[in-house]
Each structure stands twice: as structure tokens, then as C-alpha cells.
Motif scaffolding. Sequence first.
Motif, PDB file in Angstrom:
ATOM      1  N   ALA A  28       0.762  -1.213  -0.095  1.00 46.76           N
ATOM      2  CA  ALA A  28       0.086  -0.076   0.138  1.00 46.76           C
ATOM      3  C   ALA A  28       0.670   1.376  -0.005  1.00 46.76           C
ATOM      4  O   ALA A  28       0.557   2.312  -0.760  1.00 46.76           O
ATOM      5  N   THR A  29       2.078   1.229   0.734  1.00 45.46           N
ATOM      6  CA  THR A  29       2.861   2.502   0.902  1.00 45.46           C
ATOM      7  C   THR A  29       3.584   2.524  -0.536  1.00 45.46           C
ATOM      8  O   THR A  29       3.737   3.595  -0.870  1.00 45.46           O
ATOM      9  N   LEU A  30       4.203   1.338  -0.843  1.00 39.22           N
ATOM     10  CA  LEU A  30       5.035   1.562  -2.060  1.00 39.22           C
ATOM     11  C   LEU A  30       4.455   1.582  -3.288  1.00 39.22           C
ATOM     12  O   LEU A  30       4.913   2.547  -4.283  1.00 39.22           O
ATOM     13  N   VAL A  31       3.305   1.128  -3.440  1.00 40.65           N
ATOM     14  CA  VAL A  31       2.758   0.894  -4.691  1.00 40.65           C
ATOM     15  C   VAL A  31       1.435   1.352  -4.862  1.00 40.65           C
ATOM     16  O   VAL A  31       0.886   2.236  -5.739  1.00 40.65           O
ATOM     17  N   GLY A  32       0.334   0.873  -3.916  1.00 47.34           N
ATOM     18  CA  GLY A  32      -1.118   1.567  -3.909  1.00 47.34           C
ATOM     19  C   GLY A  32      -1.641   1.134  -5.102  1.00 47.34           C
ATOM     20  O   GLY A  32      -1.615  -0.241  -5.438  1.00 47.34           O
ATOM     21  N   ASP A  33      -2.288   2.005  -5.836  1.00 51.55           N
ATOM     22  CA  ASP A  33      -3.066   1.568  -7.203  1.00 51.55           C
ATOM     23  C   ASP A  33      -2.234   1.756  -8.498  1.00 51.55           C
ATOM     24  O   ASP A  33      -2.834   1.755  -9.266  1.00 51.55           O
ATOM     25  N   ARG A  34      -0.881   2.247  -8.049  1.00 52.07           N
ATOM     26  CA  ARG A  34      -0.040   2.347  -9.341  1.00 52.07           C
ATOM     27  C   ARG A  34       0.496   1.353 -10.076  1.00 52.07           C
ATOM     28  O   ARG A  34       1.771   0.826  -9.810  1.00 52.07           O
ATOM     29  N   PHE A  35      -0.464   0.278 -10.592  1.00 47.10           N
ATOM     30  CA  PHE A  35       0.276  -0.815 -11.108  1.00 47.10           C
ATOM     31  C   PHE A  35      -0.768  -1.045 -12.436  1.00 47.10           C
ATOM     32  O   PHE A  35      -1.935  -0.534 -12.365  1.00 47.10           O
ATOM     33  N   ALA A  36      -0.111  -1.704 -13.498  1.00 47.57           N
ATOM     34  CA  ALA A  36      -0.630  -1.879 -14.777  1.00 47.57           C
ATOM     35  C   ALA A  36      -0.563  -3.386 -15.242  1.00 47.57           C
ATOM     36  O   ALA A  36       0.470  -3.882 -14.677  1.00 47.57           O
ATOM     37  N   VAL A  37      -1.551  -3.728 -15.852  1.00 41.80           N
ATOM     38  CA  VAL A  37      -1.360  -5.244 -16.463  1.00 41.80           C
ATOM     39  C   VAL A  37      -1.138  -5.111 -17.869  1.00 41.80           C
ATOM     40  O   VAL A  37      -2.156  -4.630 -18.568  1.00 41.80           O
ATOM     41  N   VAL A  38      -0.219  -5.855 -18.394  1.00 45.00           N
ATOM     42  CA  VAL A  38       0.164  -5.979 -19.890  1.00 45.00           C
ATOM     43  C   VAL A  38       0.279  -7.417 -20.343  1.00 45.00           C
ATOM     44  O   VAL A  38       0.762  -8.038 -19.333  1.00 45.00           O
ATOM     45  N   ASP A  39      -0.173  -7.854 -21.124  1.00 42.42           N
ATOM     46  CA  ASP A  39       0.108  -9.087 -21.890  1.00 42.42           C
ATOM     47  C   ASP A  39       1.560  -9.343 -22.644  1.00 42.42           C
ATOM     48  O   ASP A  39       2.043 -10.456 -22.805  1.00 42.42           O
ATOM     49  N   HIS A  67       0.318   2.414 -20.664  1.00 41.88           N
ATOM     50  CA  HIS A  67       0.301   2.303 -19.457  1.00 41.88           C
ATOM     51  C   HIS A  67       1.389   2.723 -18.678  1.00 41.88           C
ATOM     52  O   HIS A  67       1.400   3.459 -17.551  1.00 41.88           O
ATOM     53  N   VAL A  68       2.523   2.625 -19.190  1.00 42.09           N
ATOM     54  CA  VAL A  68       3.841   3.476 -18.688  1.00 42.09           C
ATOM     55  C   VAL A  68       3.335   5.087 -18.596  1.00 42.09           C
ATOM     56  O   VAL A  68       3.705   5.533 -17.281  1.00 42.09           O
ATOM     57  N   ARG A  69       2.709   5.533 -19.479  1.00 44.31           N
ATOM     58  CA  ARG A  69       2.517   7.131 -19.509  1.00 44.31           C
ATOM     59  C   ARG A  69       1.482   7.167 -18.238  1.00 44.31           C
ATOM     60  O   ARG A  69       1.600   8.233 -17.571  1.00 44.31           O
ATOM     61  N   GLY A  70       0.447   6.273 -18.241  1.00 42.74           N
ATOM     62  CA  GLY A  70      -0.426   6.344 -17.232  1.00 42.74           C
ATOM     63  C   GLY A  70      -0.073   6.437 -15.577  1.00 42.74           C
ATOM     64  O   GLY A  70      -0.445   6.996 -14.966  1.00 42.74           O
ATOM     65  N   LEU A  71       0.972   5.317 -15.743  1.00 46.54           N
ATOM     66  CA  LEU A  71       1.738   5.266 -14.282  1.00 46.54           C
ATOM     67  C   LEU A  71       2.522   6.408 -13.888  1.00 46.54           C
ATOM     68  O   LEU A  71       2.658   7.063 -12.778  1.00 46.54           O
ATOM     69  N   VAL A  72       3.103   7.070 -14.847  1.00 47.78           N
ATOM     70  CA  VAL A  72       3.878   8.281 -14.584  1.00 47.78           C
ATOM     71  C   VAL A  72       2.943   9.359 -14.249  1.00 47.78           C
ATOM     72  O   VAL A  72       3.130  10.203 -13.289  1.00 47.78           O
ATOM     73  N   LEU A  75      10.390  -0.063 -24.731  1.00 52.55           N
ATOM     74  CA  LEU A  75      10.374   1.028 -23.976  1.00 52.55           C
ATOM     75  C   LEU A  75      11.349   1.980 -24.139  1.00 52.55           C
ATOM     76  O   LEU A  75      11.117   3.410 -24.169  1.00 52.55           O
ATOM     77  N   TYR A  76      12.812   1.489 -24.315  1.00 49.80           N
ATOM     78  CA  TYR A  76      13.829   2.536 -24.625  1.00 49.80           C
ATOM     79  C   TYR A  76      13.709   3.145 -25.976  1.00 49.80           C
ATOM     80  O   TYR A  76      14.221   4.080 -26.305  1.00 49.80           O
ATOM     81  N   ALA A  77      12.850   2.312 -26.936  1.00 50.54           N
ATOM     82  CA  ALA A  77      12.762   2.790 -28.151  1.00 50.54           C
ATOM     83  C   ALA A  77      11.559   3.857 -28.199  1.00 50.54           C
ATOM     84  O   ALA A  77      11.721   5.065 -29.147  1.00 50.54           O
ATOM     85  N   ALA A  78      10.565   3.523 -27.357  1.00 46.77           N
ATOM     86  CA  ALA A  78       9.642   4.609 -27.378  1.00 46.77           C
ATOM     87  C   ALA A  78       9.985   5.934 -26.462  1.00 46.77           C
ATOM     88  O   ALA A  78       9.478   6.926 -26.957  1.00 46.77           O
ATOM     89  N   PHE A  79      10.707   5.734 -25.362  1.00 48.19           N
ATOM     90  CA  PHE A  79      10.932   6.656 -24.549  1.00 48.19           C
ATOM     91  C   PHE A  79      12.539   6.849 -24.414  1.00 48.19           C
ATOM     92  O   PHE A  79      13.103   6.302 -23.610  1.00 48.19           O
ATOM     93  N   HIS A 120      16.951  10.314 -22.645  1.00 46.62           N
ATOM     94  CA  HIS A 120      16.996  11.720 -21.965  1.00 46.62           C
ATOM     95  C   HIS A 120      15.322  12.026 -21.700  1.00 46.62           C
ATOM     96  O   HIS A 120      15.111  12.982 -20.949  1.00 46.62           O
ATOM     97  N   LEU A 121      14.384  11.244 -22.046  1.00 45.35           N
ATOM     98  CA  LEU A 121      13.209  11.559 -21.757  1.00 45.35           C
ATOM     99  C   LEU A 121      12.764  10.436 -20.501  1.00 45.35           C
ATOM    100  O   LEU A 121      11.887  11.109 -19.562  1.00 45.35           O
ATOM    101  N   LEU A 122      13.014   9.119 -20.532  1.00 43.00           N
ATOM    102  CA  LEU A 122      12.488   8.405 -19.507  1.00 43.00           C
ATOM    103  C   LEU A 122      13.446   8.202 -18.512  1.00 43.00           C
ATOM    104  O   LEU A 122      13.361   7.679 -17.416  1.00 43.00           O
ATOM    105  N   GLY A 123      14.639   8.840 -18.611  1.00 45.79           N
ATOM    106  CA  GLY A 123      15.870   8.879 -17.583  1.00 45.79           C
ATOM    107  C   GLY A 123      15.168   9.464 -16.247  1.00 45.79           C
ATOM    108  O   GLY A 123      15.687   9.139 -15.252  1.00 45.79           O
ATOM    109  N   ALA A 124      14.205  10.087 -16.273  1.00 43.87           N
ATOM    110  CA  ALA A 124      13.679  11.023 -15.341  1.00 43.87           C
ATOM    111  C   ALA A 124      12.965   9.960 -14.301  1.00 43.87           C
ATOM    112  O   ALA A 124      12.291   9.969 -12.889  1.00 43.87           O
TER     113      ALA A 124
END
Length: 620
Positions: A108-119, A129-134, A161-165, A168-172
Motif C-alpha cells: 500500500a505504501t510503495l505501490v498502492g493503485d499504481r500498477f498496470a497489467v500488460v500481456d 500504461h507507462v504514461r498512465g503510471l507516470v 520502452l527505450y525505443a519509445a522513450f 533523455h526522456l525516460l531517464g527521469a
Amino acid sequence: MGLLVSIDNGGTLTDICAFDGTKVLHAKTLTTPHDLTECLMAGLTALASKTEADGDLARLVASIDHLRYSTTQGTNAIAQRKGPRVGLIVNSLASAERIEAAASDLFATLVGDRFAVVDGSDERVMIQHVRGLVAQGASRLVVAIDGEDAGKTEARLRRALYAAFPRHLLGAVPLLFSTALTPGADLLRRGWSGLINAFLHPSMEQFLHHAEDQLRRHHIRNPLLIFRNDGGSTRVSRTVALQTYSSGPRGGVEGGEAITRHYGFARAVSIDIGGTTTDLAYFNGGRVAASSQGYVESAPIAFALAEVPSVAAGGGSILSVVDGVIRIGPESVGALPGPACFGRGGTAATITDVMLLAEVIDPASYFGGQLVLDRERAARAVSEHLAAPLGLSLPDAVAAAIAAYDNRIAEAVAALGAADTLLAFGGAGPMSACGVAEKAGIDTVLIPRFAAVFSAFGIGFSPIRHEHRIELSDFSATRVDEARAELVRRAERAMTSEGFALSDCRLDWRAIIDGAAPTALDDVDANARGVLLLEAVRAIPTPPLGPAAHPAQREASPSGTRGNADPQPLFRIEQLAPGDHGVGPCIVEEEFFTCRVPDGWSWVVTGNHDLFLEREGARP
């Protein structure tokens, strides 16, 4: 050889030990929670005043061959739930639910509702989903895919993910892939190892790199080494944040194993009493049990942890009365404001205040004379919070508090199993050792010469240790040979970065099958699926231990008395020699610790300059 320095950064005090090839030196300083680099450098400055550096910090640092460092920052971050928001990516809702169920409060402290399910098949959906979690505030993302092909799936997601982000964008928003962190582990241990590591990493990274930068400015010879919870040490850039969790208590375990083997104790229990907690360990034949895959609270992780349970009872634990009974902790006053007697604004009663009023500790010589204690403030705190609620006089409340405190720790000691010897260390350990031993039914106590800095002393027995793993679909001879060659290449690079040749290291090869404890390669079936593990170990010099014998030879002469109401003989460790002995009641004191020897106990200084105590009638 140059100086070998070990530092244990605790929540209240920071302890320093150094070995120059012939003797061991030690120092202490108050921990500065707002900036741990400050107390690190302050501790080195205190050490410099005891060496040939003559107080010159730059000269001291330049003389250090290796500096091994342990911190409670990771442990405290978990306990206090202070850290970044973490996002979790899994490939089924069931996976998220399984991970959450293992440690729901921590989840609950570390994640809470910040999780996504991908196949894993539709990379565009995963990117959304990555954009949504951010957008939900996740500053770190952990990918934990379940299934036999988890490694391949995570590798494909990594590329996408590194191709899409671009970096210099996802590094944060750093990504952590569970199969890369802990190859071969099951989903629960991979997932939780990733989540906790992501949670601990930012603050650890910031502080440790800052500390390393400060040491470089002072021209330290080799990179800062981080002491880990598996008993090994590595440089900062090769340290996993999760492995700093509970590393301080592991330092006490390393020292305890060395000491109990040295004296030949068959069964011993150690109490490491600090400002906030008492950490315990059970030594059977000089070894502490360790799980090859431990737990952080109830969260399963894929890293080994020694069995070191803790009790919320320390020198700074708040004493209160609840339903007519004295309660010990779990809250602590910490370094600031500290016990009431510190005079820094604290008003709660602690065992430190109680021991001051019992005239066990001296207000002028406490903490090496660096911190003068205020008896009146202590009396006010104990009167208000203990004596008045209990309807007792101040002396009776002091006696009741000591009994309750000793009993709280003794219950935890007895729960570990039958023991012949109690090993007591930590700044507050020797003060309560005999009282705890009596209540736990133990007749002999050993207090190490460096009890006040014993975890730092124990870190001095730590080697440089690197672990490298490859997951294998089978253990056929050809596949094992290929994997061994790859692991040797990794080990060579890692040890070279530490300044050592792999040829000077001990190489241990093992296999992990189905998450079980590591086993010898010869015992593995060729068709098994698991992990090939290489451990490369480079020993460095360890502190010397003197003779274990402790025959009583000379009755010691006290250096004075302690107390006005009931004066007791006072003995200074620094003025005693091996074979010196005495009987209680008395006080035996060192610069940074005080041992209370009750009536019915005797003591002798051993050949290693440790304090060995026996209760009357202990020997047949």
C-alpha cells in the motif's frame, strides 16, 4: 599497509573502527539525519585525532586503504515508509494480487493503485500504461513478468520502452526489470526485490555518491566500499540498494561469529542494544543461521539475510505507563531531541535517563565526555511519566523501569533458544547485560573490548565479495561451460574495478534450482532448470584477536567510585590488564560504554581484553 576503516551509521550514533596493521582504534559521533555525509566526515575527524594524522582529516583520508561503510538509512526508510512512489507492471491481475498479498501494508505504501497489467504482445498498449503510471505520480517503475519466458519477455519490453522513450526522456523515471536484478527467482521474490530496491535506491544513491565525492576530494586511495547484508563489501557503483537493508546488524553478526568461534562458545545469544532497537542473533557453533532468500518484514526477497530479529527497546526508547504497567517503546526519541537528560528539548523518559538516576552512568563522562547529561531533566521526565502514574517514589520507579526493560529484552533472548553465553554490545548493551542474562537464565556474559562500536568492528571481518548469476534452461556440460566463461568475464571486470586481479580471489561455483538454497554443481541434474552462481571473494586483512584464555590473576584496583547514595567501585577498562578481576556490585567502564555488574557476579579481563562475567555458582 594503510588504514582499514569501518563505519556503522546508526539512527542515533555513528561508530568508527580502524585497524592500522597492529592495533584497533575507535571513535563515535552523533548521527546527523539531515545529512549523513556530515556525520561520516565528523566521525573520520574524530578518528584522525587518535592517529598519527593528529586531527588532520585530509591526512587521515589519504592514509586509508579501504573504507567500508554501513548505514541504517534503508532500514529506516522501510520502517518509516519514507521513499518515492513506485509503479508496478505485471502481465496478469493475479500476479499483482499475489505480490500484494505477501505484504499488503508495505504494498500500500510503495505501490498502492499504481500498477498496470500488460500481456507483453501489444507494445503500444504497454507504452500507454507507462504514461498512465507516470501521470499517477510513479517516479520509478518495476517490471515483473511471470512465466517461464519472463526473462525474454522483459528483455523485449525493455527494448520497446527505450525505443519509445529515449533515455533523455525516460531517464527521469527509471525502469527496473526484475529478471535482470534477480535472474531465476520466482515472481514473488523478483517482484518484491524490484519494488524494495526501487524504493530505497534514490536516497541511497544520492547520499552514497555524495559521500564518495567528499572522500575523493580528500584523496582517498580506493573507492568507498558498501558493507552489505550478506556480509560482503563492494564499491558504490556495484551495490544493490536492497542489500544495504539491515546491513548494520549484519556487522554485529560478523563480529559475533568471529568472537564466539574464537572463544569456542557452543551456543550463544547476542544483544546489540542501540538507541532505538535491540538486535538479536543466535550463534550455534560460531555461526548464525541465514536464509538464502530472506524477508523484508513479510515481503519475500531473492537475497540472503541473516536471522537477526529486533525488539523495539533501546537507549532512546520512550518509557511510559499503560494500564499500570511500564511499556518499553516502540517509539524512540532518536538523536534529536534525544533523552531528556541530553538537554536538547526531549521530555520523555528513557532508559538512559533511568540509568543516570540509578547512578550507573556518569553525567560528566558519558559519551567520552563529549555530552554532559542533565540529571534534573532526567528526574523530571521519570517522575512525570513513570513515578507519578505508578504511585511510586522516584528510586522505586527507577528500579521498576530497569526491571521492566531487562525483562523485555530477556523475553526476546529466551525465545531464540537455550544458550550458555550472552554476548552484549552496542552502546547500551553492557549496561543491561547482567540483568538481561539473569532474567533469561544465562550465567555467563561476554562484553567485547569494542562493544560500543562492535558492528563497525565486525565489518572489519568483511571481504570484498561479488556475486554473478546466469539463468540456465538446462545444466548440460556445454551450456554450463559457456555460462562459466561468461561469468568469469563479468567477475574479472568487477574485481578489476575494485583494484584486484581475479587470480587473487577465491571462486565459489554453485547452482540454485527451483529457488532452493545454493547447492554444489556436481549435485545438479543436467536437465534441471535454474541459476548458475559465481561468488568471487577477495579477503583483506582483519583485526587481530588476542588469547581467549581468561584466568584470574590479580585483583583489580578501582580507579574511584560511582554514585553518592550507594557508592560502588569504578574500574576503567583502559587501566586494566588481562587477568585482572573483581566482583560486583561495581561499575566497569570504557570510553563509550558502561557495564553494570550486580551483586553475585564476578568479572575478569581476558587475553583479548574483553570482559568475561560469571554469575555466582555458574561453574560446578
